[in-house]
Design an enzyme around this catalytic site. Structure first.
Site, PDB file in Angstrom:
ATOM      1  N   GLY A 276       0.777  -1.234   0.000  1.00  0.00           N
ATOM      2  CA  GLY A 276       0.000   0.000   0.000  1.00  0.00           C
ATOM      3  C   GLY A 276       0.807   1.282   0.000  1.00  0.00           C
ATOM      4  O   GLY A 276       0.228   2.362   0.066  1.00  0.00           O
ATOM      5  N   PRO A 319       5.037  -4.439  -0.739  1.00  0.00           N
ATOM      6  CA  PRO A 319       4.838  -3.338  -1.675  1.00  0.00           C
ATOM      7  C   PRO A 319       4.777  -3.835  -3.127  1.00  0.00           C
ATOM      8  O   PRO A 319       5.566  -4.684  -3.523  1.00  0.00           O
ATOM      9  CB  PRO A 319       6.097  -2.470  -1.472  1.00  0.00           C
ATOM     10  CG  PRO A 319       7.127  -3.414  -0.959  1.00  0.00           C
ATOM     11  CD  PRO A 319       6.402  -4.493  -0.204  1.00  0.00           C
ATOM     12  N   ARG A 362      -7.197   2.979 -14.760  1.00  0.00           N
ATOM     13  CA  ARG A 362      -7.145   3.614 -13.433  1.00  0.00           C
ATOM     14  C   ARG A 362      -7.769   5.016 -13.419  1.00  0.00           C
ATOM     15  O   ARG A 362      -8.330   5.435 -12.416  1.00  0.00           O
ATOM     16  CB  ARG A 362      -5.713   3.644 -12.915  1.00  0.00           C
ATOM     17  CG  ARG A 362      -5.128   2.227 -12.736  1.00  0.00           C
ATOM     18  CD  ARG A 362      -3.829   2.200 -11.945  1.00  0.00           C
ATOM     19  NE  ARG A 362      -4.033   2.584 -10.570  1.00  0.00           N
ATOM     20  CZ  ARG A 362      -3.807   3.793 -10.085  1.00  0.00           C
ATOM     21  NH1 ARG A 362      -3.325   4.740 -10.869  1.00  0.00           N
ATOM     22  NH2 ARG A 362      -4.037   4.051  -8.827  1.00  0.00           N
ATOM     23  N   CYS A 393     -15.099   3.214 -27.099  1.00  0.00           N
ATOM     24  CA  CYS A 393     -16.425   3.801 -27.281  1.00  0.00           C
ATOM     25  C   CYS A 393     -17.033   4.162 -25.951  1.00  0.00           C
ATOM     26  O   CYS A 393     -17.989   3.512 -25.487  1.00  0.00           O
ATOM     27  CB  CYS A 393     -17.310   2.809 -28.023  1.00  0.00           C
ATOM     28  SG  CYS A 393     -16.762   2.673 -29.701  1.00  0.00           S
TER      29      CYS A 393
HETATM   30  C1  LIG Z   1      -2.730  -8.372   0.358  1.00  0.00           C
HETATM   31  C2  LIG Z   1      -2.099  -7.314  -0.470  1.00  0.00           C
HETATM   32  N1  LIG Z   1      -0.771  -7.154  -0.393  1.00  0.00           N
HETATM   33  C3  LIG Z   1      -0.138  -6.225  -1.142  1.00  0.00           C
HETATM   34  C4  LIG Z   1      -0.829  -5.390  -1.997  1.00  0.00           C
HETATM   35  C5  LIG Z   1      -0.049  -4.410  -2.796  1.00  0.00           C
HETATM   36  O1  LIG Z   1      -0.457  -3.129  -2.639  1.00  0.00           O
HETATM   37  P1  LIG Z   1       0.363  -1.940  -3.298  1.00  0.00           P
HETATM   38  O2  LIG Z   1       0.569  -2.254  -4.721  1.00  0.00           O
HETATM   39  O3  LIG Z   1      -0.499  -0.773  -3.073  1.00  0.00           O
HETATM   40  O4  LIG Z   1       1.664  -1.862  -2.553  1.00  0.00           O
HETATM   41  C6  LIG Z   1      -2.219  -5.512  -2.093  1.00  0.00           C
HETATM   42  C7  LIG Z   1      -3.018  -4.594  -2.941  1.00  0.00           C
HETATM   43  O5  LIG Z   1      -3.530  -3.587  -2.462  1.00  0.00           O
HETATM   44  C8  LIG Z   1      -2.865  -6.503  -1.322  1.00  0.00           C
HETATM   45  O6  LIG Z   1      -4.183  -6.676  -1.416  1.00  0.00           O
HETATM   46  N1  LIG Z   2      -5.736  -1.826  -8.430  1.00  0.00           N
HETATM   47  C1  LIG Z   2      -5.690  -0.716  -7.539  1.00  0.00           C
HETATM   48  C2  LIG Z   2      -5.265  -0.998  -6.163  1.00  0.00           C
HETATM   49  C3  LIG Z   2      -5.726  -2.300  -5.573  1.00  0.00           C
HETATM   50  C4  LIG Z   2      -4.544  -3.066  -5.189  1.00  0.00           C
HETATM   51  C5  LIG Z   2      -4.795  -4.516  -4.911  1.00  0.00           C
HETATM   52  N2  LIG Z   2      -5.301  -4.822  -3.607  1.00  0.00           N
HETATM   53  C6  LIG Z   2      -4.965   0.476  -8.152  1.00  0.00           C
HETATM   54  O1  LIG Z   2      -4.760   0.496  -9.301  1.00  0.00           O
HETATM   55  O2  LIG Z   2      -4.640   1.430  -7.513  1.00  0.00           O
END
Ligand SMILES: Cc1ncc(COP(=O)(O)O)c(C=O)c1O
Ligand SMILES: N[C@@H](CCCC[NH3+])C(=O)O
Length: 501
Positions: A276, A319, A362, A393
């Site tokens: 995150g 990450p 996104r 479209c």
């Molecule tokens: C369990 C888990 N770990 C790691 C991540 C990786 O998150 P990010 O790419 O934001 O670091 C996610 C996605 O949000 C996740 O669901």
């Molecule tokens: N897919 C999302 C975040 C979710 C990550 C997976 N848990 C993004 O583009 O920001």
């Protein structure tokens, strides 16, 4: 608060952005905060990455194309490994995974988190040691669990009681003791700068801490000799810039470790605080350095553990975005430039490119912001309020909602969009039957295709056509006559063998 990539961000207000001075990215310097570290401009003003110009990349690999700066990726992965030297770093493969990336990541000492059988297969094919793989997912199929147990993955992060039963039986049958973590919902949901701590965790992932479900899961795992409980896992959100949410999560997870010790008489050796960590999509974003994040998390774990009289558990983090996101950019070719008059005499240029929401969902999905630059030349033309849109479209097919681009853009010009490494190719689709773009790795003047472009043949390959079922000799309804309540035509073998049309 920066809005870029805020998964639950507010919709854009009807306020026109003010041009920056100097206008970053459209013909001048490329900000190091946003672009891959080898990106720059040559004497003609062309964007160069990994020692190769955007024009050469477009000519050799076509557009749109994702371009991966492998020096940047390596440096970021190494940076996380060094910052978390006293912990484990799992790269979250959901952000983007292919064998080349998995290899590079593993070489820098990182483990990998996968969340489907597909991601697991890629990590294994890349030669990642199974012990360095963790399998996630709220609905892992039996086949996925079996593949993980058979491969010998290091951790399965269990997410439901039924999964615990399934996994225990599979491990028992395979004659192994599978190491597991329990995913706990700690009641913290964080995105960018904010976090909300809620009493009730109303979401699909994990076992609720507050309701006692997490303790039930602990008991269920401990009851199964074929499972070895290693620790607790928490993931609170994505694109987070502040460690406050992680701190609350760590506090709650350590509290649960203490409860587990008191109730079951065991101290679990590990905690995983998930992924995150945020990145800069525009100059307005200011992510923290991995070393600062690591120091803060380890401090919290130290203090909270001694307060609960626990030995400090080993930390792991996951990450994804922070490692791959800034290392990639997307090159598009401009197809049309359409001036559209807005209220107040303002004109906005709608710049249509040859991709869009099929390679970057996104912006449409999260209202994410991106930085875009003219890539095949410099320009001294005045900047014009612009919107980079795709070819799909749908009026919401927007790649960069608000930006300033030179007023002399013409069809055939190239644009580069920064920080598209995470959740763009991995969330790409074939919407409007558009083939997915390739990923090209660049470094030191060399370029290598690591994921090929899909072709129209790929798009057509899954389309099996239709042969009208014969009704001769049958008075049964058409669906039964076709021999297919599940929707599979009775001529499936023919369809598989050749072109029935
Ligand atoms: C369990 C888990 N770990 C790691 C991540 C990786 O998150 P990010 O790419 O934001 O670091 C996610 C996605 O949000 C996740 O669901
Ligand atoms: N897919 C999302 C975040 C979710 C990550 C997976 N848990 C993004 O583009 O920001």
């Amino acid at each position: 608060m920066s809005r870029s990539a805020h998964p639950a961000g507010p919709r854009h207000a009807d306020v026109l952005p003010v041009p920056h001075a100097p206008n970053p990215g459209y013909s001048g310097e490329l900000s190091a905060a946003v672009w891959p570290r080898t990106a720059g401009r040559d004497e003609d003003g062309q964007l160069v990455v990994g020692g190769i110009t955007a024009s050469e990349l477009a000519e050799r690999f076509g557009t749109p194309a994702f371009v991966l700066d492998t020096d940047d990726l390596r440096a970021r992965a190494r940076g996380y490994a060094a910052a978390f030297a006293d912990a484990d770093v799992y790269y979250a493969g959901k952000a983007f995974l292919c064998t080349a990336v998995a290899k590079i990541i593993a070489e820098q000492g990182l483990a990998i988190d996968v969340c489907t059988g597909g991601e697991l297969a890629i990590a294994l094919r890349a030669g990642v040691h199974p012990d360095r793989i963790a399998l996630h997912g709220n609905n892992k199929s039996v086949a996925e669990l079996e593949a993980a147990v058979t491969a010998g993955v290091g951790r399965v992060v269990v997410d439901s009681l039924v999964e615990i039963e399934r996994l225990a039986e599979l491990a028992e049958r395979a004659g192994v003791r599978q190491r597991v973590m329990i995913r706990v919902t700690v009641g913290v949901e964080a995105h960018t700068h904010e976090f909300i701590a809620t009493a009730h965790e109303d979401q699909k992932f994990g076992f609720s801490l507050s309701s006692g479900d997490a303790l039930t899961a602990v008991s269920a795992v401990l009851d199964r000799p074929s499972l070895e409980l290693m620790g607790l896992h928490s993931h609170i959100g994505s694109q987070i810039f502040d460690t406050a949410g992680f701190e609350v999560a760590a506090h709650r997870v350590l509290g649960l470790l203490a409860t587990i010790r008191d109730k079951f008489g065991i101290e679990l050796p590990e905690i995983d605080l998930g992924g995150g960590l945020g990145i800069a999509y525009t100059d307005a974003d200011s992510p923290q350095q991995p070393a600062d994040i690591a120091r803060r998390l380890l401090e919290i774990i130290g203090t909270e553990s001694s307060r609960a009289e626990l030995s400090a558990p080993r930390l792991s983090v996951e990450p994804g975005r922070a490692i791959i996101g800034p290392a990639m950019l997307t090159i598009y070719e401009v197809g049309t430039v359409k001036p559209v008059a807005l209220d107040g005499g303002v004109v906005r240029h709608y710049v249509s490119v040859d991709g869009g929401m099929s390679d970057n969902i996104r912006t449409a999905l999260y209202d994410a912001e991106y930085t875009v630059a003219l890539a095949n030349r410099g320009s001294s033309a005045d900047a014009v309020l612009s919107r980079v849109v795709g070819k799909h479209c749908e009026s919401g097919d927007i790649v960069v909602r608000d930006c300033w681009l030179p007023g002399d853009l013409v069809p055939g010009d190239l644009l580069a969009v920064a920080a598209t490494g995470a959740y763009c190719h991995s969330m790409a689709s074939n919407y409007n039957r558009v083939p997915r773009p390739p990923v090209v790795a660049v470094a030191h003047g060399a370029a290598q295709l690591i994921v090929r472009r899909e072709t129209l043949d790929d798009v057509l390959a899954t389309d099996l056509g239709w042969i009208e079922p014969s009704s001769a000799g049958s008075s049964a309804p058409a669906s039964t006559a076709a021999g297919s309540e599940a929707g599979t035509p009775d001529n499936e073998a023919d369809n598989g063998a050749g072109d029935p049309r």
